[in-house]
Scaffold this active site. Structure first.
Site, PDB file in Angstrom:
ATOM      1  N   LYS A   1     -24.497 -53.432 -13.446  1.00 23.58           N
ATOM      2  CA  LYS A   1     -24.668 -54.428 -14.499  1.00 23.58           C
ATOM      3  C   LYS A   1     -24.935 -55.763 -13.833  1.00 23.58           C
ATOM      4  O   LYS A   1     -24.570 -55.986 -12.664  1.00 23.58           O
ATOM      5  CB  LYS A   1     -23.406 -54.533 -15.371  1.00 23.58           C
ATOM      6  CG  LYS A   1     -23.649 -55.073 -16.763  1.00 23.58           C
ATOM      7  CD  LYS A   1     -24.218 -54.010 -17.693  1.00 23.58           C
ATOM      8  CE  LYS A   1     -24.263 -54.511 -19.117  1.00 23.58           C
ATOM      9  NZ  LYS A   1     -24.710 -53.450 -20.050  1.00 23.58           N
TER      10      LYS A   1
ATOM     11  N   LEU B   1     -24.658 -55.761 -38.931  1.00 23.04           N
ATOM     12  CA  LEU B   1     -25.969 -55.300 -39.387  1.00 23.04           C
ATOM     13  C   LEU B   1     -27.072 -55.908 -38.528  1.00 23.04           C
ATOM     14  O   LEU B   1     -28.130 -56.276 -39.009  1.00 23.04           O
ATOM     15  CB  LEU B   1     -26.166 -55.686 -40.860  1.00 23.04           C
ATOM     16  CG  LEU B   1     -25.172 -55.022 -41.831  1.00 23.04           C
ATOM     17  CD1 LEU B   1     -25.204 -55.696 -43.185  1.00 23.04           C
ATOM     18  CD2 LEU B   1     -25.458 -53.538 -41.948  1.00 23.04           C
TER      19      LEU B   1
ATOM     20  N   LYS C   1     -29.021 -55.450 -34.522  1.00 26.76           N
ATOM     21  CA  LYS C   1     -30.008 -54.539 -33.954  1.00 26.76           C
ATOM     22  C   LYS C   1     -29.718 -53.085 -34.273  1.00 26.76           C
ATOM     23  O   LYS C   1     -30.587 -52.340 -34.731  1.00 26.76           O
ATOM     24  CB  LYS C   1     -30.059 -54.705 -32.437  1.00 26.76           C
ATOM     25  CG  LYS C   1     -30.744 -55.965 -31.949  1.00 26.76           C
ATOM     26  CD  LYS C   1     -30.786 -55.967 -30.430  1.00 26.76           C
ATOM     27  CE  LYS C   1     -31.532 -57.168 -29.894  1.00 26.76           C
ATOM     28  NZ  LYS C   1     -31.593 -57.159 -28.413  1.00 26.76           N
ATOM     29  N   VAL C   2     -28.492 -52.631 -34.020  1.00 24.41           N
ATOM     30  CA  VAL C   2     -28.161 -51.216 -34.194  1.00 24.41           C
ATOM     31  C   VAL C   2     -27.729 -50.921 -35.624  1.00 24.41           C
ATOM     32  O   VAL C   2     -28.155 -49.924 -36.221  1.00 24.41           O
ATOM     33  CB  VAL C   2     -27.062 -50.792 -33.201  1.00 24.41           C
ATOM     34  CG1 VAL C   2     -26.687 -49.323 -33.409  1.00 24.41           C
ATOM     35  CG2 VAL C   2     -27.529 -51.014 -31.770  1.00 24.41           C
ATOM     36  N   GLY C   3     -26.882 -51.760 -36.187  1.00 26.41           N
ATOM     37  CA  GLY C   3     -26.354 -51.505 -37.524  1.00 26.41           C
ATOM     38  C   GLY C   3     -27.439 -51.322 -38.565  1.00 26.41           C
ATOM     39  O   GLY C   3     -27.355 -50.430 -39.419  1.00 26.41           O
TER      40      GLY C   3
END
Length: 356
Positions: free
Chosen positions: A77, A178, A180-182
């Site tokens: 990372k 809610l 990018k992924v949600g």
């Protein structure tokens, strides 16, 4: 902090370029399975110590995530210390790319908090060891689509383990976040017949949801969400949301979401187990994104191939939950054991010298 004594990392590199303002740390936790793969986080840390602690923790987590996802990559990372809005520039990103290139392929970078596909395009002008680029530059683009698909697969596996069927129809799923992924998770849930309750702190995300999915019930915040009579809780925003306070009101039977580091402390895993709440380890659930960037880096990106690999999260989650039940341990302990076993078994091959 004693890096040698406390971390077990193979390599920690401090990158500084005063002319561009770059201050970055690259942490390589393990290359037992292959080049260390993990995103670059651009964040205004309060101190150098906070930045170092974060990158060490995140890189170790990536080793487990990549191992459990079946990838031929170790864990790494990077963090860039600064404000991504005020401090980010082409010159800074390209300078960072040169530091990545200097590692000779031991570390492969991609997007994370505060960095986007356009940023990886700049980084890629200075290094071959980057993924998550834009489609216009030959990359795979936004990885959140497959991340959400993987979350849905893990949720189906958890439903089968808890209720005996993968069907989510009639179940109430609470989505916290809610972004990018949600937002990509919503269509999977709606099409599956689930009743969805959601929340977000961003007004634009709320308006988008109201327009695109009027059947989704919106609540004020995460506190109201977890007390809304949900069957499945899907944290898809901030980490550390599963703490003692949340456990007092959480009445869901399953926790399965995309957020990183959902447990406020390692002890919470056991508390969830004692409460009868089935917790799906976050680094297993959200591994669709790293599966995508690995597919891009390892060859010409093929969405269908990456999607098939991401669908394997269903089987992996089921195997973890079955092992946890069989051994009388937590899903987190079971997932860690599976990842460590693969790192040890496949990593030993590195000791078999090849003569070319």
């Amino acid at each position: 902090m004693s890096i040698f004594d406390a971390t077990g990392h193979e390599q920690v590199v401090f990158c500084h370029d005063p002319d561009t303002g770059l201050r970055a740390i690259i942490a390589v936790y393990s290359t037992a399975l292959g080049p260390a793969l993990g995103g670059t986080r651009f964040y205004p840390y309060a101190s150098e110590e906070e930045a170092l602690t974060d990158v060490l923790h995140l890189s170790e987590g990536m080793a487990y995530k990549n191992a459990i996802a079946g990838l031929d990559h170790g864990g790494g990372k990077a963090v860039i210390w600064g404000d991504p809005v005020a401090d980010k520039s082409e010159a800074l990103l390209r300078s960072y790319g040169r530091f990545v290139e200097s590692l000779g392929g031991r570390y492969v970078t991609a997007c994370d908090v505060g960095t986007y596909v356009e940023d990886m395009d700049h980084v890629a002008r200075e290094t071959r060891h980057v993924s998550g680029r834009s489609p216009e530059s030959g990359g795979a683009g936004d990885s959140s689509i497959l991340t959400a698909f993987g979350v849905f697969q893990a949720m189906r596996a958890a439903a089968q383990h808890r209720w005996g069927a993968v069907d989510l129809a009639g179940r109430t799923v609470g989505v916290a976040g809610l972004g990018k992924v949600g937002r990509h998770l919503l269509p999977h849930l709606v099409e599956a017949g689930a009743e969805v309750v959601a929340c977000d702190v961003n007004d634009a995300a709320i308006r988008w949801t109201q327009e695109q999915f009027p059947q989704v019930r919106l609540v004020a915040d995460a506190d109201e969400l977890i007390a809304a009579g949900i069957h499945v809780y899907a944290p898809c925003a901030l980490g550390g949301v599963l703490n003692e306070t949340a456990l007092k009101t959480l009445d869901a039977e399953i926790v399965c979401g995309a957020a990183n580091n959902q447990l406020a402390s390692p002890e919470v895993a056991a508390e969830l187990d004692r409460a009868g709440i089935l917790y799906c380890p976050d680094y297993v659930v959200n591994s669709g994104g790293v599966i995508q960037v690995a597919d891009e880096y390892d060859g010409a990106f093929d969405f269908k191939r990456a999607e098939r690999r991401t669908a394997g999260i269903f089987e992996t989650t089921g195997r973890i939950l079955d092992r946890a039940k069989g051994e009388g341990t937590t899903p987190v302990a079971a997932a860690d054991a599976l990842a460590e076993e693969r790192m040890a078994a496949v990593g030993r091959l590195q000791r078999m010298r090849l003569f070319r």
